[in-house]
Design an enzyme around this catalytic site. Structure first.
Site, PDB file in Angstrom:
ATOM      1  N   ASP A  53      12.587  32.547 -17.333  1.00  0.00           N
ATOM      2  CA  ASP A  53      12.622  31.171 -17.836  1.00  0.00           C
ATOM      3  C   ASP A  53      13.255  30.187 -16.857  1.00  0.00           C
ATOM      4  OD1 ASP A  53      11.346  31.664 -20.163  1.00  0.00           O
ATOM      5  OD2 ASP A  53      13.150  31.791 -21.397  1.00  0.00           O
ATOM      6  N   TYR A 111      18.827  43.559 -16.586  1.00  0.00           N
ATOM      7  CA  TYR A 111      19.248  42.165 -16.522  1.00  0.00           C
ATOM      8  C   TYR A 111      20.778  42.129 -16.483  1.00  0.00           C
ATOM      9  CZ  TYR A 111      14.685  40.169 -17.782  1.00  0.00           C
ATOM     10  OH  TYR A 111      13.378  39.775 -17.781  1.00  0.00           O
TER      11      TYR A 111
END
Lengths: 252, 252
Positions: A53, A111
């Protein structure tokens, strides 16, 4: 045709995310522009392990593309480093088997989310870490992490906008690592749903701050309902796609 | 009228330097805008210890202003934190004697310059450190540093555009501190001429890379001529105004 795989990094601050958009600066567009130049104007499409994003960074994003030219990997490395802007870096380039796919072949991802514990705002980390003014109870966060690990339906922990059918994912491990001035949250899993890591971080921060109990995390997980969770989605600028794993042997 | 002193930080990446310009975003303008708001529209001028160039950061810039209002220091702290953009942070605010001056009373300053030793370009440090692909000989750099320390005419080490009459400055100390992945160069002195730190760093890097000898640094210093030095001025984005010192007791 030769298929190439590359590991890339980017500072997401000035990108509207990874994936190409009608307008706005994206990582995919910058790389495709560079490859198209190297391929004498022939449009080249790049496939990534997944999108990131707006504002989200990558330390180890993986991409692949096909080339009609036999350019040595060192040539691609130098060419891409030169032709892409400064907020993108090329870590490595290799030739891979023609059936390798940067997205379909992903066996797992890691992540990381960076939290800086500070009462004062820091101009130098504003694009790279979440400043958190409160102390966090690591023991409670670890209890909640143990509940979230494993194979679950993560409907309560992904954006309600996600349209994928199955919300079942295997969260291999959540590690909460204390640093000099905060914490790094690491999430390894088979795959992640839209906004899942940021929602998990937001929930863990609530637990650390004793605004939610580990038991309430369990209740929310079992409800399989996005509205079951009262905590807030953590902001994007502290999130890094850290590594992408492939089990299959991709060697050419 | 009450005089206030504040210590501020800023990420210089998106500023056209500290000092207000006809056009372009500057630190001074952002702070003056915030103070003018707090002072019910009454234009407020801010004085700093000195200017910093485009892209240069500050960890401890000092400013002062006068206020016709008796706003508690905590009120200024909160107000400025709220009304200034995210790339400026307020470290502290205090009331000072009416004759304190952020620039005229400076007794010394420390600048730091961050060098990251890496063959690969790093998108995350591009605004905050100089990436240097070569190894540096610390012993030679320290020899050159010992030559540069002390009171000298630094004509050879400042921008030829500088119009100040005296180029004599006292360079108290140059420290070359190895870090995990590079070096921090620290310069403490009575005052610094235009571009002086960046020219000093550029010269030391040439010495570390054996493109200049410490003896040639001595020759260049003695020549008092900007063209005496063949090394390049180091770029601005790795430079930080680290601390400003005041000897005088400024207590109100």
């Amino acid at each position: 045709m030769t298929r190439y795989k590359a590991v890339i990094q980017y500072d997401g601050s000035d990108f509207l995310g990874y994936q190409i958009q009608a307008t706005g600066r994206t990582v995919q567009e910058e790389i495709q522009k560079a490859l198209t130049k190297m391929h004498k104007g022939q449009k080249t499409v790049v496939n990534a392990s997944g999108r990131t994003d707006t504002g989200v960074h990558a330390k180890g994003q993986v991409i692949h593309w096909d080339s009609p030219f036999s350019i040595p990997v060192e040539g691609y490395y130098r060419g891409l480093e030169t032709l892409t802007p400064d907020d993108i870096a090329i870590v490595s380039v290799e030739e891979v088997a023609a059936d390798f796919h940067a997205r379909y072949d992903v066996s797992g991802k890691e992540y990381r989310y960076f939290v800086k514990r500070s009462p004062q705002h820091d101009p130098f980390s504003r694009h790279y870490a979440l400043r958190y003014p409160f102390d966090l109870d690591e023991s409670l966060m670890n209890q909640a992490a143990r509940i979230l690990e494993g194979e679950h339906d993560f409907t309560s922990f992904c954006s309600a906008r996600t349209d994928r059918e199955s919300k079942v994912r295997n969260l291999y491990a959540i590690k909460i690592m204390p640093t000099e001035d905060g914490w790094i949250f690491s999430f390894s899993g088979s795959g992640f749903l839209y906004n899942m890591v940021r929602i998990l971080v937001g929930a863990l921060l609530y637990v650390g701050q004793k605004k939610l109990t580990p038991a309430e995390i369990k209740v929310a997980l079992d409800k399989k309902d996005r509205t079951a969770l009262v905590s807030r989605t953590a902001p994007p600028q502290a999130l890094y796609l850290w590594e992408v794993f492939y089990e299959k042997d991709n060697k050419k």
